[in-house]
Design an enzyme around this catalytic site. Structure first.
Site, PDB file in Angstrom:
ATOM      1  N   TYR A 192      40.370  32.297  32.995  1.00 50.44           N
ATOM      2  CA  TYR A 192      41.241  33.292  33.623  1.00 50.44           C
ATOM      3  C   TYR A 192      42.566  33.330  32.869  1.00 50.44           C
ATOM      4  O   TYR A 192      43.075  32.288  32.433  1.00 50.44           O
ATOM      5  CB  TYR A 192      41.506  32.943  35.088  1.00 50.44           C
ATOM      6  CG  TYR A 192      40.291  33.031  35.977  1.00 50.44           C
ATOM      7  CD1 TYR A 192      40.018  34.179  36.705  1.00 50.44           C
ATOM      8  CD2 TYR A 192      39.424  31.957  36.096  1.00 50.44           C
ATOM      9  CE1 TYR A 192      38.910  34.259  37.532  1.00 50.44           C
ATOM     10  CE2 TYR A 192      38.312  32.025  36.920  1.00 50.44           C
ATOM     11  CZ  TYR A 192      38.064  33.177  37.631  1.00 50.44           C
ATOM     12  OH  TYR A 192      36.963  33.252  38.447  1.00 50.44           O
ATOM     13  N   LYS A 250      31.925  40.264  31.434  1.00 52.10           N
ATOM     14  CA  LYS A 250      32.576  39.106  30.839  1.00 52.10           C
ATOM     15  C   LYS A 250      32.057  38.914  29.419  1.00 52.10           C
ATOM     16  O   LYS A 250      30.903  39.223  29.126  1.00 52.10           O
ATOM     17  CB  LYS A 250      32.321  37.834  31.664  1.00 52.10           C
ATOM     18  CG  LYS A 250      33.025  37.839  33.011  1.00 52.10           C
ATOM     19  CD  LYS A 250      32.649  36.652  33.836  1.00 52.10           C
ATOM     20  CE  LYS A 250      33.424  36.620  35.142  1.00 52.10           C
ATOM     21  NZ  LYS A 250      33.425  37.877  35.880  1.00 52.10           N
ATOM     22  N   HIS A 263      39.993  39.103  37.396  1.00 53.36           N
ATOM     23  CA  HIS A 263      38.712  38.448  37.183  1.00 53.36           C
ATOM     24  C   HIS A 263      38.742  37.665  35.869  1.00 53.36           C
ATOM     25  O   HIS A 263      39.618  37.858  35.021  1.00 53.36           O
ATOM     26  CB  HIS A 263      37.581  39.479  37.150  1.00 53.36           C
ATOM     27  CG  HIS A 263      37.347  40.147  38.470  1.00 53.36           C
ATOM     28  ND1 HIS A 263      36.668  39.544  39.501  1.00 53.36           N
ATOM     29  CD2 HIS A 263      37.717  41.366  38.932  1.00 53.36           C
ATOM     30  CE1 HIS A 263      36.615  40.356  40.540  1.00 53.36           C
ATOM     31  NE2 HIS A 263      37.244  41.472  40.223  1.00 53.36           N
TER      32      HIS A 263
END
Length: 462
Positions: A357, A414, A365
């Site tokens: 993070y 991601k 996120h």
């Protein structure tokens, strides 16, 4: 007689040049409903202003048009140079090692808030991440007005599900309209019937709650199934906002008269659970945590050995540790990214080792997903054929595994990062030796990062 005229039926004559009588009637519609103001969110910037559980003493702000600011900066530098303040808290944070969970537990409330608000360390054993079990219990009993983070997440998921059902209904209606115009409308299931089936599937995946947590309680099951239930989630009921969601009744002892008394007797049963890597970083890297085992404080070298032994299940009781010990590999990567300023959190939810993070889970996120891979590139591991076979088994990963992991990270937006840790040859020292230095051991490891993105033909063209 008095005449009652509704506001929606009042018409105002306006002149129109193209009309027959020069006037046209415009009806006034109902007034729009006022939007309910959203609850005020906590000031996370102020709550999580410190990235680590250390005291920071910044210099005063320099103001160019104010010469006195230079004197303030000089005084701060002079005082901190001759009388340096301590960056550590006056009392070290306390925690104890649990052999059952192979983690460190913290029970002090102030320590829990300090470790979570200053670096997002650990997780609540009764919560998703932030220790909020006490607030949830107060919310269930009506003692807390503000919504918890779990309730906000649950409401967002429900809104997202309703949006998907509404979108499916509109798409179904558009398809039926197109087929009706073309005269090809066959035996299609009605829209309400299709959505009702989806709602039933959702209800089967999320079973009804029970007050005692036992699904075999037939009395409570009959109380739910005896009444009529509406399976169509798109039906708009005007009394839906007035309904109170079902919640288990709180058990009040005989000496309690009102529910307000529960605020005094309700105790926090949650503790903070730290992983071995987080605990060792707080002990060795920052020096703010003291870990004990059965009431006895553990030294740093003994704690290092304890974590290496409990890095796998069942725990190992060997006197020497291997250079590719799972705890060593994870801690090297954890220390590496923490030193770069990232907030490192466990990534078991997305089938990876860590999540990175930028500032913390409450702000955004995770941007990157980390997978740790050992690399036996040192010549020591290729000296004999037996070592080659052993290292080949640990290094070998098929392409199907890589595609599966990368596909999961793509779906959750991601970037997958493959972190290779170069394994050094084994050393002859043990944690019991006097000359044992943890810093020298960690310096022998090297970390290499490779960002992997999924190749899509429509987006990646020459």
């Amino acid at each position: 007689m008095s005449a009652i005229v509704e506001a929606s039926q009042i018409s105002t004559p306006l002149e129109a040049p193209g009309s027959a009588n020069g006037t046209v009637a415009i009806e006034q519609g109902p007034k729009p409903q006022e939007r309910v103001p959203r609850p005020k969110r906590p000031n996370y910037v102020q709550i999580h202003s410190r990235p680590l559980p250390l005291n920071i003493y910044p210099l005063p702000t320099f103001i160019p048009h104010n010469p006195l600011s230079l004197l303030r900066i000089a005084y701060a530098l002079f005082s901190q140079f001759f009388w340096p303040p301590s960056s550590h808290p006056p009392d070290s944070y306390k925690g104890y090692f649990s052999h059952e969970t192979q983690s460190v537990h913290v029970t002090d409330v102030k320590t829990i808030r300090a470790l979570w608000e200053r670096g997002f360390f650990g997780k609540g054993n009764l919560s998703r991440s932030e220790p909020r079990w006490l607030d949830q219990e107060k919310r269930k009993r009506g003692l807390l007005v503000l919504e918890t983070s779990e309730e906000v997440t649950r409401q967002r998921r429900e809104d997202r599900r309703q949006f998907k059902l509404e979108r499916a209904r509109k798409e179904r209606e558009a398809i039926e309209q197109q087929l009706r115009e073309e005269g090809k409308l066959g035996d299609l299931a009605p829209v309400n019937e299709t959505l009702g089936t989806e709602a039933v599937v959702e209800s089967e995946q999320n079973p009804l709650p029970f007050s005692n947590g036992n699904a075999n309680n037939h009395s409570e099951l009959n109380s739910f199934t005896s009444g009529s239930m509406d399976v169509n989630p798109l039906e708009n009921d005007s009394n839906e906002a007035d309904r109170t969601p079902w919640a288990p009744e709180a058990t009040i002892s005989s000496n309690e008269v009102a529910i307000d008394g529960l605020d005094e007797v309700l105790e926090d049963e949650e503790h903070l659970q730290l992983t071995c890597e987080e605990s060792f970083f707080l002990v060795y890297g920052l020096g703010v945590l003291e870990v004990s085992d059965q009431g006895t404080a553990i030294q740093t070298s003994a704690l290092f050995k304890l974590f290496c032994q409990n890095s796998s299940f069942p725990s190992r009781r060997a006197s020497t540790f291997e250079p590719d010990n799972p705890f060593l590999l994870k801690y090297v990567v954890y220390h590496h990214f923490r030193s770069l300023g990232w907030v490192v959190r466990p990534g078991v939810k997305f089938a990876v080792d860590y999540l990175l993070y930028n500032r913390g889970p409450v702000f955004s996120h995770a941007e990157f997903a980390i997978i740790i891979l050992p690399s036996y590139s040192h010549p020591y591991w290729s000296e004999s054929s037996e070592r080659k076979l052993q290292t080949a088994k640990k290094e070998t990963k098929d392409w199907w595994w890589l595609h599966r992991v990368n596909r999961v990270q793509t779906q959750v937006h991601k970037s997958l990062v493959l972190v290779y840790v170069d394994i050094p040859p084994p050393s002859h020292g043990t944690p019991e030796d006097r000359g044992f230095n943890i810093g020298n051991i960690l310096k022998r490891y090297k970390v290499r990062e490779f960002v992997l993105r999924r190749w899509i033909p429509n987006r990646n063209r020459d």
